[in-house]
Design a protein around this motif. Structure first.
Motif, PDB file in Angstrom:
ATOM      1  N   VAL A 210       0.838  -1.208   0.000  1.00 35.46           N
ATOM      2  CA  VAL A 210       0.000   0.000   0.000  1.00 35.46           C
ATOM      3  C   VAL A 210       0.871   1.255   0.000  1.00 35.46           C
ATOM      4  O   VAL A 210       0.647   2.173  -0.782  1.00 35.46           O
ATOM      5  N   LEU A 211       1.841   1.304   0.887  1.00 31.47           N
ATOM      6  CA  LEU A 211       2.831   2.385   0.879  1.00 31.47           C
ATOM      7  C   LEU A 211       4.199   1.711   0.768  1.00 31.47           C
ATOM      8  O   LEU A 211       4.671   1.107   1.739  1.00 31.47           O
ATOM      9  N   PRO A 212       4.853   1.798  -0.386  1.00 30.32           N
ATOM     10  CA  PRO A 212       6.092   1.042  -0.610  1.00 30.32           C
ATOM     11  C   PRO A 212       7.148   1.311   0.472  1.00 30.32           C
ATOM     12  O   PRO A 212       7.381   2.458   0.853  1.00 30.32           O
ATOM     13  N   GLY A 213       7.704   0.216   0.989  1.00 28.51           N
ATOM     14  CA  GLY A 213       8.725   0.318   2.023  1.00 28.51           C
ATOM     15  C   GLY A 213       8.184   0.562   3.410  1.00 28.51           C
ATOM     16  O   GLY A 213       8.931   0.578   4.387  1.00 28.51           O
ATOM     17  N   LEU A 214       6.859   0.756   3.517  1.00 25.73           N
ATOM     18  CA  LEU A 214       6.289   1.133   4.812  1.00 25.73           C
ATOM     19  C   LEU A 214       5.113   0.229   5.220  1.00 25.73           C
ATOM     20  O   LEU A 214       5.122  -0.332   6.318  1.00 25.73           O
ATOM     21  N   VAL A 215       4.123   0.079   4.366  1.00 24.46           N
ATOM     22  CA  VAL A 215       2.919  -0.680   4.736  1.00 24.46           C
ATOM     23  C   VAL A 215       2.533  -1.650   3.616  1.00 24.46           C
ATOM     24  O   VAL A 215       2.361  -1.233   2.469  1.00 24.46           O
ATOM     25  N   THR A 216       2.382  -2.922   3.983  1.00 19.39           N
ATOM     26  CA  THR A 216       1.904  -3.951   3.059  1.00 19.39           C
ATOM     27  C   THR A 216       0.673  -4.607   3.664  1.00 19.39           C
ATOM     28  O   THR A 216       0.665  -4.949   4.852  1.00 19.39           O
ATOM     29  N   ALA A 217      -0.374  -4.750   2.864  1.00 18.32           N
ATOM     30  CA  ALA A 217      -1.589  -5.420   3.334  1.00 18.32           C
ATOM     31  C   ALA A 217      -1.365  -6.928   3.354  1.00 18.32           C
ATOM     32  O   ALA A 217      -0.681  -7.482   2.495  1.00 18.32           O
ATOM     33  N   VAL A 218      -1.945  -7.578   4.365  1.00 18.67           N
ATOM     34  CA  VAL A 218      -1.837  -9.037   4.516  1.00 18.67           C
ATOM     35  C   VAL A 218      -3.263  -9.582   4.623  1.00 18.67           C
ATOM     36  O   VAL A 218      -3.914  -9.400   5.652  1.00 18.67           O
ATOM     37  N   PRO A 219      -3.787 -10.211   3.567  1.00 19.27           N
ATOM     38  CA  PRO A 219      -5.167 -10.709   3.658  1.00 19.27           C
ATOM     39  C   PRO A 219      -5.310 -11.788   4.725  1.00 19.27           C
ATOM     40  O   PRO A 219      -4.480 -12.701   4.806  1.00 19.27           O
ATOM     41  N   VAL A 220      -6.322 -11.647   5.555  1.00 19.46           N
ATOM     42  CA  VAL A 220      -6.653 -12.678   6.560  1.00 19.46           C
ATOM     43  C   VAL A 220      -8.153 -12.919   6.398  1.00 19.46           C
ATOM     44  O   VAL A 220      -8.976 -12.162   6.888  1.00 19.46           O
ATOM     45  N   ASN A 221      -8.490 -13.949   5.665  1.00 20.29           N
ATOM     46  CA  ASN A 221      -9.862 -14.131   5.188  1.00 20.29           C
ATOM     47  C   ASN A 221     -10.785 -14.740   6.246  1.00 20.29           C
ATOM     48  O   ASN A 221     -10.344 -15.494   7.106  1.00 20.29           O
ATOM     49  N   GLY A 222     -12.054 -14.399   6.114  1.00 19.51           N
ATOM     50  CA  GLY A 222     -13.081 -15.058   6.906  1.00 19.51           C
ATOM     51  C   GLY A 222     -13.829 -14.153   7.867  1.00 19.51           C
ATOM     52  O   GLY A 222     -15.012 -14.356   8.096  1.00 19.51           O
ATOM     53  N   HIS A 223     -13.139 -13.171   8.457  1.00 22.79           N
ATOM     54  CA  HIS A 223     -13.824 -12.327   9.442  1.00 22.79           C
ATOM     55  C   HIS A 223     -14.881 -11.469   8.752  1.00 22.79           C
ATOM     56  O   HIS A 223     -16.023 -11.393   9.203  1.00 22.79           O
ATOM     57  N   THR A 224     -14.469 -10.783   7.679  1.00 25.65           N
ATOM     58  CA  THR A 224     -15.371  -9.990   6.833  1.00 25.65           C
ATOM     59  C   THR A 224     -14.938 -10.228   5.381  1.00 25.65           C
ATOM     60  O   THR A 224     -13.895 -10.846   5.142  1.00 25.65           O
ATOM     61  N   PRO A 225     -15.689  -9.718   4.402  1.00 28.58           N
ATOM     62  CA  PRO A 225     -15.351 -10.024   2.998  1.00 28.58           C
ATOM     63  C   PRO A 225     -13.950  -9.586   2.559  1.00 28.58           C
ATOM     64  O   PRO A 225     -13.370 -10.191   1.655  1.00 28.58           O
ATOM     65  N   GLY A 226     -13.406  -8.558   3.182  1.00 28.90           N
ATOM     66  CA  GLY A 226     -12.073  -8.102   2.749  1.00 28.90           C
ATOM     67  C   GLY A 226     -11.166  -7.757   3.905  1.00 28.90           C
ATOM     68  O   GLY A 226     -10.360  -6.815   3.822  1.00 28.90           O
ATOM     69  N   HIS A 227     -11.284  -8.516   5.002  1.00 27.51           N
ATOM     70  CA  HIS A 227     -10.491  -8.229   6.202  1.00 27.51           C
ATOM     71  C   HIS A 227      -8.999  -8.275   5.893  1.00 27.51           C
ATOM     72  O   HIS A 227      -8.521  -9.175   5.201  1.00 27.51           O
ATOM     73  N   SER A 228      -8.257  -7.312   6.436  1.00 31.05           N
ATOM     74  CA  SER A 228      -6.830  -7.216   6.133  1.00 31.05           C
ATOM     75  C   SER A 228      -6.031  -6.908   7.391  1.00 31.05           C
ATOM     76  O   SER A 228      -6.401  -6.030   8.178  1.00 31.05           O
ATOM     77  N   ALA A 229      -4.942  -7.644   7.567  1.00 28.92           N
ATOM     78  CA  ALA A 229      -3.901  -7.241   8.512  1.00 28.92           C
ATOM     79  C   ALA A 229      -2.936  -6.330   7.751  1.00 28.92           C
ATOM     80  O   ALA A 229      -3.035  -6.189   6.522  1.00 28.92           O
ATOM     81  N   TYR A 230      -2.023  -5.710   8.481  1.00 29.30           N
ATOM     82  CA  TYR A 230      -1.049  -4.831   7.830  1.00 29.30           C
ATOM     83  C   TYR A 230       0.329  -5.060   8.425  1.00 29.30           C
ATOM     84  O   TYR A 230       0.470  -5.105   9.653  1.00 29.30           O
ATOM     85  N   GLU A 231       1.330  -5.195   7.545  1.00 31.79           N
ATOM     86  CA  GLU A 231       2.710  -5.261   8.003  1.00 31.79           C
ATOM     87  C   GLU A 231       3.343  -3.890   7.843  1.00 31.79           C
ATOM     88  O   GLU A 231       3.321  -3.309   6.762  1.00 31.79           O
ATOM     89  N   VAL A 232       3.879  -3.386   8.950  1.00 29.81           N
ATOM     90  CA  VAL A 232       4.581  -2.102   8.947  1.00 29.81           C
ATOM     91  C   VAL A 232       6.073  -2.407   9.003  1.00 29.81           C
ATOM     92  O   VAL A 232       6.511  -3.200   9.848  1.00 29.81           O
ATOM     93  N   ALA A 233       6.840  -1.783   8.128  1.00 29.46           N
ATOM     94  CA  ALA A 233       8.266  -2.098   8.034  1.00 29.46           C
ATOM     95  C   ALA A 233       9.120  -0.844   8.165  1.00 29.46           C
ATOM     96  O   ALA A 233       8.738   0.241   7.727  1.00 29.46           O
ATOM     97  N   SER A 234      10.266  -1.034   8.810  1.00 30.29           N
ATOM     98  CA  SER A 234      11.289   0.009   8.842  1.00 30.29           C
ATOM     99  C   SER A 234      12.630  -0.704   8.866  1.00 30.29           C
ATOM    100  O   SER A 234      12.972  -1.355   9.859  1.00 30.29           O
ATOM    101  N   GLY A 235      13.387  -0.589   7.755  1.00 28.54           N
ATOM    102  CA  GLY A 235      14.618  -1.367   7.662  1.00 28.54           C
ATOM    103  C   GLY A 235      14.297  -2.841   7.802  1.00 28.54           C
ATOM    104  O   GLY A 235      13.402  -3.358   7.147  1.00 28.54           O
ATOM    105  N   ARG A 236      14.987  -3.499   8.725  1.00 31.84           N
ATOM    106  CA  ARG A 236      14.724  -4.936   8.921  1.00 31.84           C
ATOM    107  C   ARG A 236      13.626  -5.189   9.942  1.00 31.84           C
ATOM    108  O   ARG A 236      13.227  -6.330  10.156  1.00 31.84           O
ATOM    109  N   ASP A 237      13.173  -4.156  10.616  1.00 31.88           N
ATOM    110  CA  ASP A 237      12.155  -4.347  11.653  1.00 31.88           C
ATOM    111  C   ASP A 237      10.759  -4.420  11.041  1.00 31.88           C
ATOM    112  O   ASP A 237      10.449  -3.737  10.071  1.00 31.88           O
ATOM    113  N   ARG A 238       9.939  -5.246  11.669  1.00 30.31           N
ATOM    114  CA  ARG A 238       8.580  -5.474  11.180  1.00 30.31           C
ATOM    115  C   ARG A 238       7.616  -5.489  12.364  1.00 30.31           C
ATOM    116  O   ARG A 238       7.967  -5.896  13.466  1.00 30.31           O
ATOM    117  N   LEU A 239       6.393  -5.063  12.083  1.00 32.20           N
ATOM    118  CA  LEU A 239       5.310  -5.222  13.054  1.00 32.20           C
ATOM    119  C   LEU A 239       4.085  -5.639  12.258  1.00 32.20           C
ATOM    120  O   LEU A 239       3.789  -5.045  11.221  1.00 32.20           O
TER     121      LEU A 239
END
Ligand SMILES: [Zn+2]
Length: 314
Positions: A210-239
């Protein structure tokens, strides 16, 4: 908390949620006078700040949701006694389950990101503290550049509008997955909200960067039709912001296959939950869980047939 749950709850159910008084015979009911009514906004709360690599982050307390252990919500099809046994083993109250609500704030050099927006003044939550939490970290709502919505349930989109119905974050792009936005637009109960936010909505394909180098969507299906987790990145660190992949830090993590009434497609959600927890344990992922006890920051490790939540301590 999904809309259909709220619709399906009769007045008695809403009162249980609102007062925390449970009809569960397993435990003596608390005195009604000892329970704060849901209409009171959540009190001020200390803010937890942390780093994701070079990024500044903060857990923004919005409030809490109390769910009765009545066999209808967590562990559907199991007896309240079975759910109570898991809660008891973990030293928790057995007649009800407590969920936090804490949207995530992330600041980069040029952007201020908000992940979900809390419950607003929804009657099922003791919430609406998000704006006070933002003030406590020195952020004006007009400074927020990007909002990432995991899904359109009211405890995640309730803070998008202000008390007078205008955009609470007037300058922010509102990112959500294309299928989630399509479902939201089709939901008659959300027509006013959808119309208000439409000019700000930017959809993405599930799993997109979604935001290159910063936010990537991670689909996690089933809760709602388009439920999404998000990976936040900075260098090698991730959340990984997990959205509603798991709701309760004990029941959802230790018993990921138990049916949760909040999940629209329960079987798919259960498989997604187990897969996400498996990956998080295998990769020792740092997680941010919007509904776990504040601040919702931690990791999971495998234990028996399930997993266990290890909150981050400092
Ligand atoms: Zn939720």
């Amino acid at each position: 908390m999904p809309i259909h749950t709220l619709r399906n709850l009769g007045l008695a159910g809403l009162l249980v949620l609102a007062t925390g008084v449970s009809a569960d015979p397993l435990q003596a009911q608390p005195a009604r006078s000892a329970v704060a009514p849901a209409v009171l906004a959540a009190p001020a709360h200390d803010i937890t700040r942390f780093k994701i690599g070079a990024l500044e982050a903060a857990a923004l307390f919005d409030g809490t949701i109390t769910v009765a252990n009545d066999g209808k919500t967590f562990g559907v099809g199991r007896s309240p006694a079975e759910v109570a046994a898991v809660l008891k083993t973990n030293g928790l109250r057995q007649d009800q389950l407590e969920l936090g609500i804490q949207p995530l704030l992330v600041r980069s050099a040029s952007r201020i990101l908000l992940f979900d927006t809390g419950a607003g003044d929804a009657s099922f939550a003791r919430g609406d503290a998000l704006q006070a939490s933002l003030r406590a970290v020195g952020v004006n709502p007009a400074q927020v550049t990007d909002i990432f919505i995991s899904h359109a349930h009211p405890d995640h989109v309730g803070g998008l509008l202000g008390p007078r119905g205008g955009l609470a974050f007037p300058n922010a792009a509102i990112h959500l997955s294309a299928p989630e936005w399509a479902a939201m637009r089709d939901n008659k109960d959300q027509s006013v909200l959808a119309a208000a936010i439409a000019p700000k909505v930017v959809t993405f394909v599930p799993g997109a960067v979604v935001l290159p180098g910063l936010v990537t969507a991670v689909p996690v299906n089933g809760h709602t039709p388009g439920h999404s987790a998000y990976e936040v990145a900075s260098g090698r660190d991730r959340l990984l912001y997990i959205g509603d992949s798991a709701h309760h830090s004990v029941v959802s993590v230790q018993k990921p296959d138990w049916t949760v009434e909040f999940d629209g497609d329960a079987a798919t959600a259960q498989a997604s939950r187990r897969a996400l927890l498996r990956r998080a344990a295998d990769e020792n992922l740092r997680l941010y869980a919007v509904h776990f006890p504040y601040p919702g920051l931690g990791r999971v490790k495998a234990q028996g047939d399930g997993f266990v939540w290890i909150p981050e301590t400092r």
